[in-house]
Design an enzyme around this catalytic site. Structure first.
Site, PDB file in Angstrom:
ATOM      1  N   TYR A 241     -22.279  -4.001  -8.101  1.00  0.00           N
ATOM      2  CA  TYR A 241     -22.979  -2.935  -7.379  1.00  0.00           C
ATOM      3  C   TYR A 241     -21.891  -2.233  -6.591  1.00  0.00           C
ATOM      4  O   TYR A 241     -21.157  -2.878  -5.825  1.00  0.00           O
ATOM      5  CB  TYR A 241     -24.013  -3.523  -6.414  1.00  0.00           C
ATOM      6  CG  TYR A 241     -25.359  -3.841  -7.045  1.00  0.00           C
ATOM      7  CD1 TYR A 241     -26.002  -5.044  -6.780  1.00  0.00           C
ATOM      8  CD2 TYR A 241     -26.005  -2.931  -7.883  1.00  0.00           C
ATOM      9  CE1 TYR A 241     -27.238  -5.339  -7.337  1.00  0.00           C
ATOM     10  CE2 TYR A 241     -27.236  -3.218  -8.432  1.00  0.00           C
ATOM     11  CZ  TYR A 241     -27.845  -4.422  -8.157  1.00  0.00           C
ATOM     12  OH  TYR A 241     -29.078  -4.715  -8.711  1.00  0.00           O
ATOM     13  N   ASP A 269     -28.089   1.733 -12.898  1.00  0.00           N
ATOM     14  CA  ASP A 269     -29.520   2.096 -12.851  1.00  0.00           C
ATOM     15  C   ASP A 269     -30.145   1.777 -11.494  1.00  0.00           C
ATOM     16  O   ASP A 269     -31.360   1.776 -11.356  1.00  0.00           O
ATOM     17  CB  ASP A 269     -30.287   1.354 -13.962  1.00  0.00           C
ATOM     18  CG  ASP A 269     -30.195  -0.165 -13.803  1.00  0.00           C
ATOM     19  OD1 ASP A 269     -30.657  -0.880 -14.703  1.00  0.00           O
ATOM     20  OD2 ASP A 269     -29.638  -0.640 -12.785  1.00  0.00           O
ATOM     21  N   HIS A 359     -33.064  -2.927 -16.171  1.00  0.00           N
ATOM     22  CA  HIS A 359     -32.936  -3.870 -15.035  1.00  0.00           C
ATOM     23  C   HIS A 359     -34.090  -4.877 -15.031  1.00  0.00           C
ATOM     24  O   HIS A 359     -34.562  -5.294 -13.982  1.00  0.00           O
ATOM     25  CB  HIS A 359     -32.940  -3.068 -13.735  1.00  0.00           C
ATOM     26  CG  HIS A 359     -32.102  -3.620 -12.618  1.00  0.00           C
ATOM     27  ND1 HIS A 359     -30.871  -3.106 -12.267  1.00  0.00           N
ATOM     28  CD2 HIS A 359     -32.339  -4.605 -11.748  1.00  0.00           C
ATOM     29  CE1 HIS A 359     -30.404  -3.771 -11.212  1.00  0.00           C
ATOM     30  NE2 HIS A 359     -31.263  -4.684 -10.883  1.00  0.00           N
TER      31      HIS A 359
HETATM   32  C1  FNS Z   1     -34.647 -11.231 -12.917  1.00  0.00           C
HETATM   33  C2  FNS Z   1     -33.591 -10.530 -12.103  1.00  0.00           C
HETATM   34  C3  FNS Z   1     -32.870  -9.492 -12.684  1.00  0.00           C
HETATM   35  C4  FNS Z   1     -31.875  -8.832 -11.954  1.00  0.00           C
HETATM   36  C5  FNS Z   1     -31.629  -9.220 -10.609  1.00  0.00           C
HETATM   37  C6  FNS Z   1     -32.339 -10.265 -10.018  1.00  0.00           C
HETATM   38  C7  FNS Z   1     -33.331 -10.909 -10.771  1.00  0.00           C
HETATM   39  C8  FNS Z   1     -34.102 -12.030 -10.128  1.00  0.00           C
HETATM   40  N1  FNS Z   1     -30.707  -8.477  -9.885  1.00  0.00           N
HETATM   41  S1  FNS Z   1     -31.321  -7.706  -8.561  1.00  0.00           S
HETATM   42  O1  FNS Z   1     -31.713  -8.702  -7.631  1.00  0.00           O
HETATM   43  O2  FNS Z   1     -30.360  -6.792  -8.011  1.00  0.00           O
HETATM   44  O3  FNS Z   1     -32.451  -6.925  -9.110  1.00  0.00           O
HETATM   45  C9  FNS Z   1     -29.694  -7.889 -10.556  1.00  0.00           C
HETATM   46  C10 FNS Z   1     -28.427  -7.608  -9.953  1.00  0.00           C
HETATM   47  O4  FNS Z   1     -28.088  -8.117  -8.875  1.00  0.00           O
HETATM   48  N2  FNS Z   1     -27.579  -6.787 -10.647  1.00  0.00           N
HETATM   49  C11 FNS Z   1     -27.887  -6.273 -11.889  1.00  0.00           C
HETATM   50  O5  FNS Z   1     -27.099  -5.526 -12.477  1.00  0.00           O
HETATM   51  N3  FNS Z   1     -29.062  -6.606 -12.514  1.00  0.00           N
HETATM   52  C12 FNS Z   1     -29.935  -7.421 -11.886  1.00  0.00           C
HETATM   53  N4  FNS Z   1     -31.061  -7.850 -12.532  1.00  0.00           N
HETATM   54  C13 FNS Z   1     -31.358  -7.338 -13.904  1.00  0.00           C
HETATM   55  C14 FNS Z   1     -30.744  -8.256 -14.979  1.00  0.00           C
HETATM   56  O6  FNS Z   1     -29.342  -8.129 -15.006  1.00  0.00           O
HETATM   57  C15 FNS Z   1     -31.279  -7.903 -16.353  1.00  0.00           C
HETATM   58  O7  FNS Z   1     -31.151  -6.513 -16.553  1.00  0.00           O
HETATM   59  C16 FNS Z   1     -32.732  -8.330 -16.545  1.00  0.00           C
HETATM   60  O8  FNS Z   1     -32.956  -9.561 -15.904  1.00  0.00           O
HETATM   61  C17 FNS Z   1     -33.040  -8.494 -18.017  1.00  0.00           C
HETATM   62  O9  FNS Z   1     -34.374  -8.752 -18.179  1.00  0.00           O
HETATM   63  P1  FNS Z   1     -34.976 -10.232 -18.366  1.00  0.00           P
HETATM   64  O10 FNS Z   1     -35.018 -10.835 -17.006  1.00  0.00           O
HETATM   65  O11 FNS Z   1     -36.348  -9.964 -18.944  1.00  0.00           O
HETATM   66  O12 FNS Z   1     -34.104 -11.002 -19.311  1.00  0.00           O
END
Ligand code: FNS
Length: 496
Positions: A241, A269, A359
């Protein structure tokens, strides 16, 4: 009796106000009075644990070295005789927690989990509310998160038969690294919400199955902790990020490169983290703040997501790509691309890859599934002879070996998987993630045979029928609206 040099719980408990605020973390007392206004997660969370043991709230969202990094040495007050500390047992004694502990006792055996969704079913029953809410939540009405999974069900196979499929090999390379199976562990924040050891559990499972782990910026574990947990030849990528303070970002990227990271995945995104109402509802305690990078205040009342992400720079743009290419030699991949026009732009800017992703449905609601964007993108790249100019990955909703196969048939280099490994880790620890990865390997082997292929290179679009993929006639049900919809005429009235 506490030794002379040890503080007692009573002494610490006297410092429980904004004008004199001490907390205990891992048996050490800290004077955080001056730090209160600077805490990115807000003051309230710290004051909630003022004069008490804050370890349990601290651990899930702060890497262990946080206090050493951010608190001046003279505020480290030294060891506390923990036998003299009155522990806060209110949560453990609550009826909800007692019921949850009972459900943990009744968990199915790991051997009774036969697919990735089985782990989700168990996680939903046994995880702490805040942890389940954070991991499972998605944006707004959670339509896109369900579309991510549903879209795969609009793709059918056109298998070959009478092919000798005795020997099947689904190994491949990703950014030049050889992997045993075309999936990687994608970046998902706050691993310690689900498991006390956090992301290092995923590191160990990734090593065992020779797959790549993408280390999240917002990991619970310290970056170096996750790198150190990897074995010699294990490959890891960094998910970034981008911070408003580019000096902080530059330091993070160059440190990751020095430590041996083999790819920089810039998340594009999330200029602002999405509105994840389950997470917000779980009353994420402002004080469970997060290891956000310095220089930002947060509004914890918006759930974990908002409480940990105000450092993210919404001004990030294509103009920054050359700057990144100037500060690192790591291959650069843009994570969160959602239309073919931006893939073409990424090729123009000379980045090595894109992850087509929404995401996990946690950002823009009604973003299309990545598999659909992939099916839109690859024919355009092929028509322009550009398909070998960039590695295209997808993530979101991948739960089966057949989902992976559909993605590769449509031209993906590999896929990222998030929640399933979090749920497997949160329920059965390392053994859970190990089994989840093995289940995918078993499904891949069987389904490669059933579609009549022996190697990844043989997978192509002739093996899939995508005619209904672009048909959104039946989007995932709008459960929230329908659950509260009040018809003009009630069914009873209609009978009058
Ligand atoms: C489930 C989950 C996903 C997060 C995630 C945290 C969780 C609990 N976080 S978030 O707190 O900011 O949203 C990140 C993150 O740190 N950075 C990122 O690039 N994607 C983040 N993602 C998105 C992740 O990298 C994938 O794009 C997404 O999880 C794929 O979908 P599935 O969970 O269905 O496999």
């Amino acid at each position: 009796m506490p030794s002379k040099t040890q503080l007692t719980g009573v002494e610490v408990s006297k410092h429980h106000t904004p004008s004199s605020c001490w907390v205990i973390v891992h048996g050490q007392a800290y004077d955080v009075t001056d730090f209160l206004p600077e805490h990115p997660g807000g003051q309230k969370i710290i004051l909630k644990y003022a004069g008490k043991d804050a370890t349990e709230a601290f651990d899930p969202v702060h890497p262990p070295d946080t206090l050493d990094k951010y608190l001046p040495k003279d505020k480290h007050l030294g060891p506390v005789d923990m036998a003299t500390v009155v522990q806060n047992t209110s949560e453990q004694d609550s009826p909800e927690e007692k019921e949850r502990q009972q459900r943990i006792k009744e968990m199915p055996l790991l051997s009774q989990c036969f697919n990735l969704l089985d782990f989700e079913a168990v996680a939903r029953r046994v995880m702490k509310k805040t942890a389940w809410a954070y991991y499972s939540s998605a944006a707004d009405d959670e339509i896109t998160v369900r579309e991510n999974h549903a879209a795969f069900h609009r793709i059918w196979f056109r298998p070959r038969v009478l092919v000798n499929v005795e020997q099947v090999d689904f190994s491949t390379t990703m950014l030049g690294t050889k992997v045993d199976i075309p999936f990687y562990v994608t970046a998902t924040a706050l691993g310690k919400l689900g498991h006390a050891e956090g992301e290092v559990v995923l590191t160990r499972a990734a090593k065992k199955h020779n797959v790549i782990q993408m280390i999240p910026t917002l990991a619970s574990c310290a970056f170096d902790e996750i790198m150190d947990a990897a074995e010699a030849d294990q490959v890891q990528w960094l998910q970034l990020y981008v911070n408003k303070d580019r000096e902080i970002t530059k330091r993070i990227v160059q440190h990751a490169e020095r430590r041996g990271c083999k790819g920089l995945f810039i998340t594009v995104d999330a200029p602002q983290l999405g509105r994840r109402e389950k997470d917000m509802r779980s009353k994420f305690d402002e004080d469970e703040g997060s290891d956000v990078q310095r220089g930002s205040t947060t509004d914890g009342s918006q759930g974990a997501a908002r409480a940990i992400s105000t450092f993210i720079d919404p001004a990030l743009s294509w103009d920054d790509v050359p700057w990144f290419q100037g500060i690192t030699k790591m291959p650069i991949v843009l994570k969160g691309v959602q239309r073919v026009e931006d893939v073409l732009k990424a090729i123009e800017y000379g980045v090595q890859g894109v992850v087509l992703s929404n995401h996990g449905g946690r950002q823009l609601e009604f973003a299309r599934s990545a598999i659909e964007v992939l099916a839109e993108t690859m024919p355009v790249l092929r028509a322009r002879g550009l398909q070998d100019k960039i590695e295209v990955y997808i993530d979101g909703g991948i739960r089966r070996g057949t989902d992976i196969l559909k993605a590769l048939c449509l031209g993906a280099k590999g896929v990222g998987i998030g929640r399933p490994f979090l749920y497997a880790m949160s329920t059965y620890g390392l053994d859970g993630v190990d089994r989840a990865m093995q289940l995918l390997k078993d499904e891949m082997e069987m389904n490669m045979r059933l579609i009549g292929c022996t190697k990844i290179e043989e997978l192509d679009e002739s093996l899939v029928d995508v005619r209904s993929l672009f048909n959104h006639a039946a989007p995932p049900p709008d459960t929230l609206a329908w659950s509260v919809y009040d018809p003009l005429v009630s069914p009873e009235q209609r009978l009058l």
